[in-house]
Each structure stands twice: as structure tokens, then as C-alpha cells.
Design a protein around this motif. Structure first.
Motif, PDB file in Angstrom:
ATOM      1  N   UNK A  16       0.823  -1.208   0.000  1.00  0.00           N
ATOM      2  CA  UNK A  16       0.000   0.000   0.000  1.00  0.00           C
ATOM      3  C   UNK A  16       0.861   1.265   0.000  1.00  0.00           C
ATOM      4  N   UNK A  17       1.972   1.243   0.732  1.00  0.00           N
ATOM      5  CA  UNK A  17       2.879   2.392   0.729  1.00  0.00           C
ATOM      6  C   UNK A  17       3.433   2.618  -0.675  1.00  0.00           C
ATOM      7  N   UNK A  18       3.786   1.526  -1.348  1.00  0.00           N
ATOM      8  CA  UNK A  18       4.293   1.629  -2.723  1.00  0.00           C
ATOM      9  C   UNK A  18       3.204   2.183  -3.646  1.00  0.00           C
ATOM     10  N   UNK A  19       1.994   1.659  -3.520  1.00  0.00           N
ATOM     11  CA  UNK A  19       0.877   2.128  -4.348  1.00  0.00           C
ATOM     12  C   UNK A  19       0.598   3.603  -4.069  1.00  0.00           C
ATOM     13  N   UNK A  20       0.692   3.989  -2.799  1.00  0.00           N
ATOM     14  CA  UNK A  20       0.458   5.390  -2.442  1.00  0.00           C
ATOM     15  C   UNK A  20       1.484   6.304  -3.112  1.00  0.00           C
ATOM     16  N   UNK A  32       4.076  21.699   2.228  1.00  0.00           N
ATOM     17  CA  UNK A  32       3.512  22.442   1.105  1.00  0.00           C
ATOM     18  C   UNK A  32       2.048  22.091   0.910  1.00  0.00           C
ATOM     19  N   UNK A  33       1.328  22.988   0.280  1.00  0.00           N
ATOM     20  CA  UNK A  33      -0.083  22.761  -0.006  1.00  0.00           C
ATOM     21  C   UNK A  33      -0.261  21.546  -0.907  1.00  0.00           C
ATOM     22  N   UNK A  34       0.658  21.368  -1.846  1.00  0.00           N
ATOM     23  CA  UNK A  34       0.571  20.220  -2.747  1.00  0.00           C
ATOM     24  C   UNK A  34       0.780  18.911  -1.996  1.00  0.00           C
ATOM     25  N   UNK A  38      -1.631  13.895   0.070  1.00  0.00           N
ATOM     26  CA  UNK A  38      -1.945  12.973   1.163  1.00  0.00           C
ATOM     27  C   UNK A  38      -3.453  12.801   1.320  1.00  0.00           C
ATOM     28  N   UNK A  39      -4.181  13.915   1.281  1.00  0.00           N
ATOM     29  CA  UNK A  39      -5.633  13.859   1.446  1.00  0.00           C
ATOM     30  C   UNK A  39      -6.271  13.107   0.274  1.00  0.00           C
ATOM     31  N   UNK A  96     -14.409   9.446   4.110  1.00  0.00           N
ATOM     32  CA  UNK A  96     -14.091   9.896   2.753  1.00  0.00           C
ATOM     33  C   UNK A  96     -14.714  11.259   2.457  1.00  0.00           C
ATOM     34  N   UNK A  97     -15.836  11.581   3.119  1.00  0.00           N
ATOM     35  CA  UNK A  97     -16.467  12.887   2.914  1.00  0.00           C
ATOM     36  C   UNK A  97     -15.603  13.991   3.512  1.00  0.00           C
ATOM     37  N   UNK A  98     -15.034  13.730   4.686  1.00  0.00           N
ATOM     38  CA  UNK A  98     -14.140  14.716   5.299  1.00  0.00           C
ATOM     39  C   UNK A  98     -12.908  14.954   4.433  1.00  0.00           C
ATOM     40  N   UNK A  99     -12.329  13.873   3.901  1.00  0.00           N
ATOM     41  CA  UNK A  99     -11.150  14.030   3.050  1.00  0.00           C
ATOM     42  C   UNK A  99     -11.493  14.815   1.785  1.00  0.00           C
TER      43      UNK A  99
END
Length: 361
Positions: free
Chosen positions: A56-60, A135-137, A142-143, A251-254
């Protein structure tokens, strides 16, 4: 092989896995032995969460570089230009070893040692702190990853449970427990959730730091423990419902955070309202009055059920706390138009201050 035998070979004490601790009265590990046609959760399967978390870390990483970053640039996410900090070995040493915000007497001493004015030393530290701001990006990336996972997790879980009678009638959830055969697809889904939370713990040191960093660690460890324990005790049905109830609002919060970073004011406000409604209904109504109620009324007391009950109570207290903050923000910030000061520090932001930003935006 029985569960205690397998775990003993894995180096775990057999006494720790005594059936009286993990299973309700009258049940033993022999009741959960696999056969040709019937399969039950086996604790050794949980070891798959290690390669799962790494995957999952790799996919992320791939997702953030190939999807989130291009998407953010296309939609207009722009990082603020930050002033460059002049190299100063002495000030840098103090910044790293002693603190990012020197006291007044320390500023005077640093000014003398560096042959700079106090004002210039203050400016250097302010710019140096700004340099460490995420940074904003980075925040958007992450979000975006968390939104994607929570979105897929919630709707995949909903699709898996929609045709299950125990999803609609929670009295069936505990029918013939613990002798409830495990459907492979539910087992894999459970392991995916465990792998995801393990990946969150592994990436915490590299993610955007928040004021509640320690609380995040405690929360993730508690979640991992609950998933681990419920899997070993074959509470998959109950665990799936708990996961689904919590994923319903995550997911709505993100998404609201993504819109906040994009500075889409009206869309952000609308999504935040939806999040508030879903969060309060799922965490203050469905979870305590339906899910938790049937857990404490249908399941007999034994050590692991008591442990899970304690963690669920902690979760519910957190639900009440965060619901109070959400309602407070709706009335004081959105409805009355009051402006509150952003509680974020130079490099950190809490979930509360981020929600305040969402409400004020």
C-alpha cells in the motif's frame, strides 16, 4: 493444527491463547478448525498485513506522483513562494538541537554570537520555520490518497455486506457465534483494512505533522489492535459493520479537505455540511444505538469481549467530543458568521483547526 499449536510454533505463548480468554463460554479452538468445506479466521493470516502495508505504501507513492500531483496542478493547487534562508551554521544548529522558537534571552545571545541584529535573528527563525511547513501540494496529495482509499473501502464494503442478512438484522450477526464460517472475500477485505492502518503508522513520521500527532499514533494502534483481536476471535461480521460505519464519513471529510485546499468555497461548505450530518448520524446514532447495543446485549462476557468493549467505549467518547466540536463550529462559524483564529502553529495543524478552516472557508 489447532490455533494454540500454530501460534506456539510462531513463538507466541500457548497460555496467552487459552480459549477461555478469546472465545465465549463453552467454545474452544477445536470449534474453529478448518475443514474441506468450511474455513475460519486463522491468526497466522494476519502476518500478511506486513507485505500488505508495504504494498500500500508503494501504491500510495505511485498514486501521489502520477495521479494526485497532476490532478492538483490541473485544478489549481499552488504552493506559496517562501523566502530563502541564508546559510548560518550556528543558527541552524540551535534550530535543530535546541528549538525552533528561541526565547528572548536566547535571541539576544544568538544575535551577539552571529553578529546580527535581534530583528534579523527573529526573521531568520521565522523564515526557517516557514521552510519546514508542509507544502499545499503535499497536503493535497496525502488527502487525495486517503480520500481514494476510504471511498473505495466504504463502497466496496457496502457492496460486500448489502446482501448479508446479518448486516440488516444485527441479531443474526451473533447467531451461532463463534462458529461462523469465514467468506474468503470478507477475510481479504479485513486484512486490507489492517494493512492500511499499518501503512498509516509506518508513514506517520513522513506525513504532515499535526498537533495531535501522539493521539494519531494511539488511535491507529488502537484500531490495529481491535482489528487484530476481532479477527482472531472470529468477530468478522461485527468488525465489518464497525469498519463500514466509520468509513461512511471519513471519505467525505477528506473530500472537504481537498476542496478546501483548492479554495472552492461553496463546494467545500456544502460537503462539510454533508460530512457533519453523516458523521453525527453514523457515530452518535447508528454506532451506539444499533451496533454497540447488540454487541453488549447479545454477546456474553469473556476477557476479549471486555477488552473490545473498553476500546469501543473510548471510540464513542471520541465520537461525542468531535461531534460537539462540529456542532459548535456550525453554529458559531457558519450560521452566525463568527470568525475564529486559526489554531495552527508554524508547522502543525490539528484535525480541529483543519475543520475550523473548512467551516470558515
Amino acid at each position: 493444527l489447532s490455533v494454540p499449536t500454530i501460534l506456539t510454533r510462531m513463538g507466541v505463548s500457548e497460555g496467552f491463547w487459552h480459549h477461555e480468554y478469546w472465545l465465549p463460554p463453552g467454545a474452544t479452538w477445536e470449534d474453529l478448525k478448518d475443514s474441506a468445506d468450511t474455513h475460519y479466521p486463522q491468526p497466522q493470516h494476519l502476518l500478511l498485513c506486513i507485505p500488505g502495508a508495504l504494498l500500500l505504501i508503494f501504491v500510495r507513492c505511485i498514486f501521489e506522483r502520477t495521479v494526485a500531483l497532476p490532478l492538483g496542478r490541473t485544478l489549481g493547487v499552488r504552493d506559496k513562494k517562501r523566502p530563502k534562508v541564508q546559510t548560518n551554521a550556528m543558527l541552524e544548529g540551535f534550530y535543530i538541537l535546541l528549538g525552533r522558537i528561541p526565547k528572548k534571552e536566547e535571541l539576544v545571545s544568538l544575535a551577539k554570537q552571529s553578529d546580527l541584529s535581534i530583528k534579523k535573528v527573529e526573521t531568520w527563525f521565522r523564515h526557517r520555520r516557514a521552510q519546514d511547513h508542509p507544502s499545499l501540494m503535499k497536503k493535497f496529495s496525502e488527502v487525495s490518497w486517503r480520500f481514494t482509499f476510504y471511498f473505495m473501502s466504504f463502497f466496496s464494503g457496502l457492496a460486500l455486506l448489502y446482501d448479508k442478512p446479518w448486516f440488516w438484522d444485527h441479531t443474526v450477526c451473533w447467531l451461532k457465534f463463534p462458529q461462523q464460517p469465514l467468506q474468503p472475500v470478507l477475510g481479504w477485505f479485513y486484512l486490507l483494512e489492517l494493512s492500511f492502518y499499518c501503512s498509516l503508522v509506518a508513514t506517520l513520521p513522513f506525513d504532515v505533522k499535526r498537533k495531535d500527532f501522539k493521539q494519531q499514533i494511539i488511535h491507529h494502534i488502537a484500531t490495529i489492535t481491535l482489528i487484530f483481536v476481532s479477527y482472531c476471535a472470529n468477530m468478522i461480521r461485527f468488525g465489518m459493520i464497525v469498519l463500514l460505519v466509520h468509513d461512511a464519513s471519513d471519505y467525505i471529510l477528506e473530500l472537504a479537505k481537498m476542496l478546501h485546499y483548492l479554495k472552492w468555497k461553496q463546494a467545500c461548505e456544502a460537503v462539510f455540511y454533508v460530512f457533519a450530518v453523516v458523521f453525527i448520524i453514523s457515530r452518535l446514532v447508528i454506532f451506539p444505538l444499533i451496533v454497540y447495543y447488540y454487541f453488549v446485549t447479545k454477546l456474553p462476557l469473556f476477557p476479549i469481549s471486555c477488552l473490545i468493549n473498553a476500546f469501543l467505549m473510548i471510540l464513542q467518547l471520541l465520537h461525542i467530543f468531535w461531534s460537539y466540536l462540529i456542532i459548535q463550529m456550525i453554529f458559531s462559524v457558519i450560521l452566525h458568521g463568527e470568525k475564529g483564529q486559526d489554531a495552527r502553529s508554524d508547522t502543525e495543524e490539528s484535525d480541529r483547526s483543519e475543520a475550523e478552516d473548512l467551516a470558515k472557508n
